[in-house]
Write an enzyme that holds these catalytic residues in place. Structure first.
Site, PDB file in Angstrom:
ATOM      1  N   THR A 135      38.032  23.303  -5.287  1.00  0.00           N
ATOM      2  CA  THR A 135      38.224  22.041  -4.553  1.00  0.00           C
ATOM      3  C   THR A 135      39.561  22.004  -3.835  1.00  0.00           C
ATOM      4  OG1 THR A 135      36.838  20.777  -6.033  1.00  0.00           O
ATOM      5  CG2 THR A 135      38.528  19.547  -4.900  1.00  0.00           C
ATOM      6  N   SER A 176      34.289  27.475  -8.083  1.00  0.00           N
ATOM      7  CA  SER A 176      34.415  28.221  -9.345  1.00  0.00           C
ATOM      8  C   SER A 176      33.107  28.265 -10.133  1.00  0.00           C
ATOM      9  CB  SER A 176      35.560  27.677 -10.201  1.00  0.00           C
ATOM     10  OG  SER A 176      35.208  26.466 -10.815  1.00  0.00           O
ATOM     11  N   THR A 232      38.235  23.839 -10.526  1.00  0.00           N
ATOM     12  CA  THR A 232      38.489  23.320 -11.874  1.00  0.00           C
ATOM     13  C   THR A 232      37.303  23.513 -12.819  1.00  0.00           C
ATOM     14  OG1 THR A 232      37.726  21.103 -11.290  1.00  0.00           O
ATOM     15  CG2 THR A 232      40.077  21.553 -11.025  1.00  0.00           C
ATOM     16  N   ASP A 233      36.100  23.656 -12.261  1.00  0.00           N
ATOM     17  CA  ASP A 233      34.922  23.611 -13.139  1.00  0.00           C
ATOM     18  C   ASP A 233      34.884  24.752 -14.166  1.00  0.00           C
ATOM     19  OD1 ASP A 233      34.135  21.294 -11.935  1.00  0.00           O
ATOM     20  OD2 ASP A 233      32.725  22.236 -10.564  1.00  0.00           O
TER      21      ASP A 233
HETATM   22  N1  ASP Z   1      33.281  22.608  -7.933  1.00  0.00           N
HETATM   23  C1  ASP Z   1      34.709  22.783  -7.803  1.00  0.00           C
HETATM   24  C2  ASP Z   1      35.078  24.143  -8.324  1.00  0.00           C
HETATM   25  O1  ASP Z   1      35.086  24.327  -9.505  1.00  0.00           O
HETATM   26  C3  ASP Z   1      35.425  21.709  -8.533  1.00  0.00           C
HETATM   27  C4  ASP Z   1      36.923  21.769  -8.476  1.00  0.00           C
HETATM   28  O2  ASP Z   1      37.542  22.725  -8.088  1.00  0.00           O
HETATM   29  O3  ASP Z   1      37.536  20.756  -8.877  1.00  0.00           O
HETATM   30  O4  ASP Z   1      35.364  25.032  -7.571  1.00  0.00           O
END
Ligand code: ASP
Length: 322
Positions: A12, A54, A85-86
């Protein structure tokens, strides 16, 4: 000034809006250029390793991250990995166990809102990460919301809240206050009892990982045959998310899964229990339903997160196969 390498992997933090939703679009230099305050912290080079949500990150990508650190190890004082973050808690746990003799900081970070969005948490997270990479301690850490977390102890608890990651069963390492890292005395005390292995030679990367590992969450009504099917499909390790302190349904229950646990273990499959609760870990010696499971060969995951247990199991099985 310390020299830090930003290894960009997407997420993200680097995302832009597309017709199909957010997806990574900014490169590492694009991240740095949007946060001018970073220039006062350290000198930064960027390396574009991948541009992935991710969700799409796999053990192969952890190996790429580890090798990138190894290949650039002598050129930099520390490393920041920008990451979605995932699955960031998996990647930070993976690097925590894959990098041996690490004598420099490796800090993973991401954000809940893209750097391109109003009110984004990305600049603060990058500032904390680069501060930790240039002024912090050697080791693998995940940083978020002004906090530094030991790499194998992080878990994402919120899909949207900025304080998304929490440290599980290990005190937070440090917080960023007025541009300075303040180390947590509780973490210092923790280290006295859980001192990391000192770095004694060149950086070594452990990059043999088996993917024949699965995590299963028990529910009331769980059909024990699912475990048998997994064993027959070639699964070699199971992280079992059990109830509370470590309860696994046994002979008192119509849902007794112990025969299938026996089947798995007798076929050489490792079975490790982790709790469905977020905090405090497993304590399988407390109740009969845990003690009996231990007697059947289930191992207790103790205080480790499910992310850490999965990665450890992948590495252990990978090493055996090598
Ligand atoms: N879907 C995103 C990822 O994990 C979420 C994030 O980065 O907050 O790449």
């Amino acid at each position: 000034m310390k020299k830090i390498l930003l290894i960009a992997t997407g997420g993200t933090i680097a995302s832009v809006q597309t017709e199909d939703g957010m997806m990574p679009g900014l490169d590492g230099q694009g991240l740095i250029d949007r946060v001018p305050a970073l220039k006062a912290i350290c000198e930064i080079d960027t390396l574009e390793l991948m541009q992935l949500d991710s969700t799409n990150i796999q053990p192969e990508h952890w190996i790429d991250m580890a090798r990138t650190i190894k290949n650039n190890y002598d050129l930099y004082d520390g490393f920041v990995i920008s990451h979605g973050t995932d699955t960031m808690a998996y990647s930070s746990a993976a690097l925590y166990y894959m990098l041996e003799n690490l004598n420099k900081p490796v800090v993973l970070t991401g954000s809940q809102l893209s750097l391109t969005e109003d009110g984004t948490d990305a600049p603060d997270n990058l500032i904390t990460a680069f501060t930790a990479a240039s002024k912090g301690r050697p080791g693998v850490y995940l940083t978020f919301y002004g906090r530094l977390i030991q790499g194998n102890a992080a878990k994402k608890l919120y899909t949207e809240h900025f304080h998304a990651f929490h440290s599980i069963n290990v005190p937070e390492v440090a917080v960023l206050e007025q541009g300075e890292l303040k180390f947590n005395p509780d973490y210092e005390a923790y280290l006295k009892e859980h001192a990391p292995k000192p770095a004694t030679g060149d950086l070594i990367i452990h990059d043999q990982l088996s993917k024949k590992v699965v995590m299963i969450e028990l529910t009331p009504g769980f059909d024990k045959n699912y475990i048998k099917f997994l064993v027959e499909a070639g699964c070699q390790g199971i992280v079992l998310k059990v109830f509370g302190s470590g309860g696994i349904p046994g002979v008192e229950s119509p849902g007794n899964i112990l025969p299938c646990i026996d089947y798995a273990i007798s076929h050489g499959v490792q079975v490790v229990a982790t709790t469905q609760c977020v905090f405090d870990g497993t304590h399988m010696d407390r109740y009969e339903v845990g003690v009996t499971a231990l007697k059947h060969g289930v191992k207790s995951g103790g205080p480790l997160t499910s992310e850490a247990l999965i990665v450890k199991m992948m590495l252990e099985l990978g090493r055996k196969q090598a």
